[in-house]
Design an enzyme around this catalytic site. Structure first.
Site, mmCIF file in Angstrom:
data_model
loop_
_atom_site.group_PDB
_atom_site.id
_atom_site.type_symbol
_atom_site.label_atom_id
_atom_site.label_comp_id
_atom_site.label_asym_id
_atom_site.label_seq_id
_atom_site.Cartn_x
_atom_site.Cartn_y
_atom_site.Cartn_z
ATOM 1 N N LYS A 234 1.124 4.195 -2.740
ATOM 2 C CA LYS A 234 0.756 5.579 -2.402
ATOM 3 C C LYS A 234 1.919 6.548 -2.633
ATOM 4 O O LYS A 234 1.702 7.714 -2.994
ATOM 5 C CB LYS A 234 0.250 5.650 -0.961
ATOM 6 N N TYR B 32 0.835 -1.218 0.000
ATOM 7 C CA TYR B 32 0.000 0.000 0.000
ATOM 8 C C TYR B 32 0.863 1.259 0.000
ATOM 9 O O TYR B 32 0.628 2.204 -0.765
ATOM 10 C CB TYR B 32 -0.899 -0.069 1.241
HETATM 11 N N1 LIG Z 1 -9.315 6.503 5.642
HETATM 12 C C1 LIG Z 1 -8.094 7.022 5.756
HETATM 13 O O1 LIG Z 1 -7.673 7.512 6.842
HETATM 14 C C2 LIG Z 1 -7.147 7.040 4.585
HETATM 15 C C3 LIG Z 1 -5.818 7.406 4.802
HETATM 16 C C4 LIG Z 1 -4.944 7.480 3.727
HETATM 17 C C5 LIG Z 1 -5.421 7.214 2.447
HETATM 18 N N2 LIG Z 1 -6.708 6.831 2.265
HETATM 19 C C6 LIG Z 1 -7.156 6.568 0.892
HETATM 20 O O2 LIG Z 1 -8.378 7.242 0.658
HETATM 21 C C7 LIG Z 1 -9.142 6.523 -0.313
HETATM 22 C C8 LIG Z 1 -10.545 6.266 0.208
HETATM 23 O O3 LIG Z 1 -10.442 5.427 1.339
HETATM 24 P P1 LIG Z 1 -11.628 5.184 2.397
HETATM 25 O O4 LIG Z 1 -11.001 5.262 3.730
HETATM 26 O O5 LIG Z 1 -12.799 6.035 2.067
HETATM 27 O O6 LIG Z 1 -11.937 3.619 2.113
HETATM 28 P P2 LIG Z 1 -13.294 2.818 1.842
HETATM 29 O O7 LIG Z 1 -12.932 1.378 1.895
HETATM 30 O O8 LIG Z 1 -14.384 3.318 2.736
HETATM 31 O O9 LIG Z 1 -13.686 3.223 0.343
HETATM 32 C C9 LIG Z 1 -12.949 2.786 -0.779
HETATM 33 C C10 LIG Z 1 -13.931 2.512 -1.904
HETATM 34 O O10 LIG Z 1 -13.194 2.152 -3.095
HETATM 35 C C11 LIG Z 1 -13.960 1.166 -3.789
HETATM 36 N N3 LIG Z 1 -13.087 0.397 -4.681
HETATM 37 C C12 LIG Z 1 -12.095 -0.458 -4.329
HETATM 38 N N4 LIG Z 1 -11.513 -1.001 -5.417
HETATM 39 C C13 LIG Z 1 -12.154 -0.452 -6.492
HETATM 40 C C14 LIG Z 1 -11.984 -0.588 -7.893
HETATM 41 N N5 LIG Z 1 -11.051 -1.418 -8.408
HETATM 42 N N6 LIG Z 1 -12.784 0.133 -8.722
HETATM 43 C C15 LIG Z 1 -13.732 0.969 -8.208
HETATM 44 N N7 LIG Z 1 -13.941 1.125 -6.886
HETATM 45 C C16 LIG Z 1 -13.152 0.428 -6.033
HETATM 46 C C17 LIG Z 1 -14.546 0.305 -2.671
HETATM 47 O O11 LIG Z 1 -15.682 -0.433 -3.119
HETATM 48 C C18 LIG Z 1 -14.881 1.355 -1.612
HETATM 49 O O12 LIG Z 1 -16.231 1.790 -1.699
HETATM 50 C C19 LIG Z 1 -8.329 5.254 -0.616
HETATM 51 O O13 LIG Z 1 -7.522 5.465 -1.757
HETATM 52 C C20 LIG Z 1 -7.455 5.109 0.611
HETATM 53 O O14 LIG Z 1 -6.294 4.352 0.350
HETATM 54 C C21 LIG Z 1 -7.582 6.733 3.303
#
Ligand SMILES: NC(=O)c1ccc[n+]([C@@H]2O[C@H](COP(=O)([O-])OP(=O)(O)OC[C@H]3O[C@@H](n4cnc5c(N)ncnc54)[C@H](O)[C@@H]3O)[C@@H](O)[C@H]2O)c1
Length: 299
Positions: free
Chosen positions: A176, A172
């Site tokens: 990133k 991951y």
């Molecule tokens: N939550 C955090 O604190 C955090 C921190 C750093 C980065 N991020 C990044 O933010 C983004 C959103 O994360 P989140 O926390 O809302 O997670 P989440 O799991 O709630 O949402 C991610 C969504 O992406 C969709 N998804 C996954 N693979 C897919 C694909 N191949 N095609 C289309 N849709 C797909 C999933 O169905 C899900 O609804 C991600 O890229 C995550 O890595 C989140």
């Protein structure tokens, strides 16, 4: 009164839940027509269910906004092309692409299997590159036809895991950090067409992070995705034209601009491995320490 994103057509990937859902709702509330992309997979990328994306679209419609569902896999080359082309066919335009979809398969490097590495690199890194490529092809042809810059946006999603280096997330974090590099490179390449490229490094309480550790109600409130969405709404608007190649860290009580790799202390080149040791030791001691997971120098 005109709204910040009036008339803008914006794709948000992974918008069925979590941070992406908040982006979609906020963009629609600020006048954008939103394509709600989501494959509806589990946290580790399994299954498929379009009901999450549909319920976000229903919510936007109920609030008087415009939105449509897209169920393409962002990491599939033809799927990404279809997402871009069907958006242009449906709304007659595309102004911003928010690459937000993601999955997790955490493991220590020594235990990580090939499939865990490939799945995470695929969804994040290829799932950012493929939609960005097809959108850029569309914007380049528009710019060539009209001779005018397109005033378009790509907004990617990085993470402190990649920017600072989190244990247990080699797949991951590498994806990133790659997305941060892709952001800088794409910003330089696409400037000539009028396309800006920036990234968000978010901190939010979602299903991706809720099991990581206990948090106080205050910490959870500060990690609500509503703190992150305003950055994306502004970046997607025409107001942000001068900002490109930036990574903004936002959420959990923070809002900051990241600063990338720079050349540190220097020494005269040495062409002898027997003599280079003390020079490298001196450089390593004098160079700024890598950041800890809070973004500060390690002690
Ligand atoms: N939550 C955090 O604190 C955090 C921190 C750093 C980065 N991020 C990044 O933010 C983004 C959103 O994360 P989140 O926390 O809302 O997670 P989440 O799991 O709630 O949402 C991610 C969504 O992406 C969709 N998804 C996954 N693979 C897919 C694909 N191949 N095609 C289309 N849709 C797909 C999933 O169905 C899900 O609804 C991600 O890229 C995550 O890595 C989140």
């Amino acid at each position: 009164m005109s709204k910040l994103c009036d008339g803008r057509v914006v794709i948000v990937t992974g918008a069925g839940r979590g941070i992406g859902r908040e982006y979609a709702l906020a963009l629609a509330a600020h006048g954008a027509k939103v394509v709600v992309n989501d494959l509806g997979v589990s946290r580790d990328g399994m299954g498929r269910d379009l009901s999450a994306a549909q319920s976000v679209v229903d919510e936007i419609h109920a609030a008087g906004g415009e939105a449509m569902v897209n169920g393409d896999d962002v990491a599939d080359w033809e799927g990404a092309r279809h997402m871009i082309e069907s958006t242009v066919a449906h709304y007659g335009a595309l102004h911003a692409l928010v690459n937000n979809a993601g999955i997790l398969r955490d493991r220590m490097l020594v235990n990580m299997e090939e499939g865990e590495w490939d799945a995470v690199i695929n969804v994040h890194l290829k799932g950012t590159f493929a939609p960005a490529h097809h959108a850029a092809v569309h914007w380049r042809s528009l710019q060539k036809l009209s001779g005018e810059p397109v005033d378009a946006r790509i907004i990617n999603t990085s993470s402190s895991s990649g920017l600072y280096g989190n244990i247990g997330q080699a797949n991951y974090g590498a994806a990133k950090a790659g997305i941060a590099a892709l952001t800088v490179i794409a910003a330089r390449e696409l400037k000539r067409y009028g396309v800006t490229v920036n990234a968000i490094s978010p901190h939010a309480q979602t299903r991706m992070t809720e099991n990581l550790r206990e948090r106080t109600p205050e910490e959870i409130a500060a990690r609500h995705p509503r703190w992150i969405a305003p950055v994306v709404v502004w970046l997607a608007s025409t107001a942000s034209a001068e900002v490109t190649g930036r990574v903004f860290e936002v959420g959990g009580g923070h809002l900051s601009a990241m600063e990338g790799w720079h050349r540190g202390p220097e020494a005269a080149p040495v062409d002898d491995p027997e003599r280079i040791g003390p020079v490298l030791l001196d450089l390593a001691r004098r160079a700024r320490r890598n950041a800890d997971m809070k973004g500060h120098d390690l002690d």
